[in-house]
Design an enzyme around this catalytic site. Structure first.
Site, PDB file in Angstrom:
ATOM      1  N   ASP A  13       0.835  -1.206   0.000  1.00  0.00           N
ATOM      2  CA  ASP A  13       0.000   0.000   0.000  1.00  0.00           C
ATOM      3  C   ASP A  13       0.871   1.258   0.000  1.00  0.00           C
ATOM      4  OD1 ASP A  13      -2.342   1.428   0.017  1.00  0.00           O
ATOM      5  OD2 ASP A  13      -2.744   1.146   2.146  1.00  0.00           O
ATOM      6  N   GLY A  69      -0.101   5.443  -4.377  1.00  0.00           N
ATOM      7  CA  GLY A  69      -0.743   6.699  -4.781  1.00  0.00           C
ATOM      8  C   GLY A  69      -0.166   7.871  -4.003  1.00  0.00           C
ATOM      9  N   TRP A 120       2.691   8.034  -2.482  1.00  0.00           N
ATOM     10  CA  TRP A 120       4.103   8.229  -2.839  1.00  0.00           C
ATOM     11  C   TRP A 120       4.190   9.173  -4.045  1.00  0.00           C
ATOM     12  CZ3 TRP A 120       7.332   7.602  -6.981  1.00  0.00           C
ATOM     13  CH2 TRP A 120       8.710   7.511  -6.729  1.00  0.00           C
ATOM     14  N   HIS A 169       2.388   3.503  -8.985  1.00  0.00           N
ATOM     15  CA  HIS A 169       2.355   2.058  -9.272  1.00  0.00           C
ATOM     16  C   HIS A 169       3.573   1.660 -10.106  1.00  0.00           C
ATOM     17  CE1 HIS A 169      -1.452   1.800  -7.371  1.00  0.00           C
ATOM     18  NE2 HIS A 169      -2.125   2.437  -8.303  1.00  0.00           N
ATOM     19  N   THR A 196     -10.319  -8.120  -5.245  1.00  0.00           N
ATOM     20  CA  THR A 196     -11.639  -8.186  -5.883  1.00  0.00           C
ATOM     21  C   THR A 196     -12.333  -6.815  -5.791  1.00  0.00           C
ATOM     22  OG1 THR A 196     -12.392  -9.112  -3.774  1.00  0.00           O
ATOM     23  CG2 THR A 196     -12.086 -10.667  -5.570  1.00  0.00           C
ATOM     24  N   GLU A 197     -11.888  -5.967  -4.860  1.00  0.00           N
ATOM     25  CA  GLU A 197     -12.502  -4.637  -4.698  1.00  0.00           C
ATOM     26  C   GLU A 197     -11.809  -3.577  -5.562  1.00  0.00           C
ATOM     27  OE1 GLU A 197     -11.651  -6.601  -1.905  1.00  0.00           O
ATOM     28  OE2 GLU A 197     -13.741  -7.263  -1.922  1.00  0.00           O
ATOM     29  N   TRP A 238     -11.475  -3.284  -8.621  1.00  0.00           N
ATOM     30  CA  TRP A 238     -12.183  -2.925  -9.865  1.00  0.00           C
ATOM     31  C   TRP A 238     -12.942  -1.623  -9.712  1.00  0.00           C
ATOM     32  CZ3 TRP A 238     -10.639  -5.715 -13.861  1.00  0.00           C
ATOM     33  CH2 TRP A 238     -10.254  -7.043 -13.676  1.00  0.00           C
ATOM     34  N   ARG A 256     -11.798   1.105  -8.731  1.00  0.00           N
ATOM     35  CA  ARG A 256     -10.933   2.268  -9.014  1.00  0.00           C
ATOM     36  C   ARG A 256     -11.203   2.800 -10.412  1.00  0.00           C
ATOM     37  NH1 ARG A 256      -5.420   2.206  -5.739  1.00  0.00           N
ATOM     38  NH2 ARG A 256      -6.268   1.290  -3.844  1.00  0.00           N
ATOM     39  N   LEU A 262      12.236 -20.102  -4.333  1.00  0.00           N
ATOM     40  CA  LEU A 262      11.161 -19.289  -3.745  1.00  0.00           C
ATOM     41  C   LEU A 262       9.875 -19.392  -4.567  1.00  0.00           C
ATOM     42  CD1 LEU A 262      10.172 -16.896  -1.847  1.00  0.00           C
ATOM     43  CD2 LEU A 262      10.967 -15.364  -3.657  1.00  0.00           C
TER      44      LEU A 262
HETATM   45  C1  FPP Z   1      -2.152   0.163  -3.123  1.00  0.00           C
HETATM   46  O1  FPP Z   1      -1.646   1.487  -3.240  1.00  0.00           O
HETATM   47  C2  FPP Z   1      -1.621  -0.659  -4.173  1.00  0.00           C
HETATM   48  C3  FPP Z   1      -2.360  -1.305  -5.122  1.00  0.00           C
HETATM   49  C4  FPP Z   1      -3.821  -1.238  -5.160  1.00  0.00           C
HETATM   50  C5  FPP Z   1      -1.706  -2.091  -6.171  1.00  0.00           C
HETATM   51  C6  FPP Z   1      -0.473  -2.801  -5.799  1.00  0.00           C
HETATM   52  C7  FPP Z   1       0.009  -3.549  -6.971  1.00  0.00           C
HETATM   53  C8  FPP Z   1       1.242  -3.540  -7.444  1.00  0.00           C
HETATM   54  C9  FPP Z   1       2.328  -2.789  -6.805  1.00  0.00           C
HETATM   55  C10 FPP Z   1       1.546  -4.370  -8.645  1.00  0.00           C
HETATM   56  C11 FPP Z   1       2.107  -5.684  -8.193  1.00  0.00           C
HETATM   57  C12 FPP Z   1       2.567  -6.483  -9.314  1.00  0.00           C
HETATM   58  C13 FPP Z   1       3.144  -7.683  -9.219  1.00  0.00           C
HETATM   59  C14 FPP Z   1       3.609  -8.338 -10.462  1.00  0.00           C
HETATM   60  C15 FPP Z   1       3.331  -8.393  -7.949  1.00  0.00           C
HETATM   61  P1  FPP Z   1      -2.655   2.688  -3.319  1.00  0.00           P
HETATM   62  O2  FPP Z   1      -2.816   3.071  -4.741  1.00  0.00           O
HETATM   63  O3  FPP Z   1      -3.946   2.329  -2.645  1.00  0.00           O
HETATM   64  O4  FPP Z   1      -1.902   3.789  -2.536  1.00  0.00           O
HETATM   65  P2  FPP Z   1      -2.552   4.945  -1.631  1.00  0.00           P
HETATM   66  O5  FPP Z   1      -3.125   4.249  -0.421  1.00  0.00           O
HETATM   67  O6  FPP Z   1      -1.386   5.800  -1.309  1.00  0.00           O
HETATM   68  O7  FPP Z   1      -3.569   5.631  -2.486  1.00  0.00           O
END
Ligand code: FPP
Length: 240
Positions: free
Chosen positions: A19, A22, A24, A36, A65-66, A68, A70, A130
């Site tokens: 998490d 966004g 960051w 991302h 599942t949630e 989507w 966004r 792994l």
């Molecule tokens: C939450 O950050 C992050 C996600 C919803 C997506 C995480 C997915 C990846 C990093 C891709 C992973 C890929 C592989 C291949 C393992 P946020 O957008 O909710 O951040 P915020 O809370 O600051 O808004």
């Protein structure tokens, strides 16, 4: 690796909720989706570091599942980044003896994603190091519902009787059937909840929450989480 880490007491299975991407980006006046993109570097580090320090299973929550709900462009960016990651990083993961596995309902994913997943999984199928589970269109409750449906079908067909159903059998119908339960679940980005991640499997997991945002999560942060884990007294409901 931090010298204080006891290599005889490593978590076998680590789960990660990545998490803070966004935020960051927003802190750098960038659009959220760039967060991302930067997150992928941390994904790469997580896999190579866990592989190097002898972790057996790493489960990463890539898309719930949630998620989507966004905005469409953010969903598209995430799907594209995952495909890009698989196509680019498969040779290196293969070389590092990584086994790749996906958990979640993949049927709803774009064709392009399904093809990339098939390619990467097949490339690494003979590896033995792994195991990386990527949770994609995954929800802990959906996992439990799908296991329940499978078990009910077996009962209906007469292959199982109701008396056979117990916790061990149930675990065997979850997406993580082959894996030990996670010993440690890490969540970056400051929130202190599990957000439908490994709901059944996390019953006795140690939980580590940190304010570090996922794109900044590196080897030192993994060490800190493992040191936290090693400081816990795991009793599983018993007493010492
Ligand atoms: C939450 O950050 C992050 C996600 C919803 C997506 C995480 C997915 C990846 C990093 C891709 C992973 C890929 C592989 C291949 C393992 P946020 O957008 O909710 O951040 P915020 O809370 O600051 O808004």
């Amino acid at each position: 690796m931090n010298q204080s880490i006891d290599i005889t007491n490593m978590p076998k299975h680590i789960g990660v909720i990545m998490d803070g991407n966004g935020r960051w980006a927003q802190r750098r006046s960038m659009i959220r989706t760039l967060g991302h993109r930067h997150a992928m570097k941390a994904v790469k580090t997580a896999i190579s570091y866990c592989s190097q320090i002898g972790i057996k299973v790493l489960t990463m929550y890539a898309f719930s599942t949630e998620n989507w709900k966004r905005p469409v462009d953010e969903v598209d960016t995430l799907m594209n980044l995952i495909v890009e990651f698989l196509l680019k990083e498969t040779p290196e993961m293969k070389k590092n003896n990584v086994v790749l596995h996906f958990i979640g309902d993949l049927s709803r994913l774009p064709e392009k994603s399904k093809r990339a997943i098939e390619y990467s999984v097949a490339e690494m199928k003979d590896n033995s190091g792994l195991k990386v589970n990527i949770a994609l269109n995954y929800g802990g409750r959906a996992d439990i519902v799908s296991a329940t449906k499978e078990i009910c079908k077996c009962v209906q067909m007469g292959e199982l009787s109701v008396e056979d159903i117990n916790e061990t059998l149930f675990s065997g119908y979850l997406y993580t059937a082959a894996d030990p339960d996670p010993d440690l679940i890490i969540r970056s980005g400051g929130e202190t909840r599990l957000s439908n991640f490994l709901t059944w499997q996390s019953a006795y997991s140690e939980l580590y929450f940190t304010d570090v945002l996922w794109p900044d999560f590196g080897e030192k942060e993994f060490d800190d989480a493992i040191l936290y884990f090693q400081g816990r007294d795991r009793r599983y409901g018993g007493i010492k």
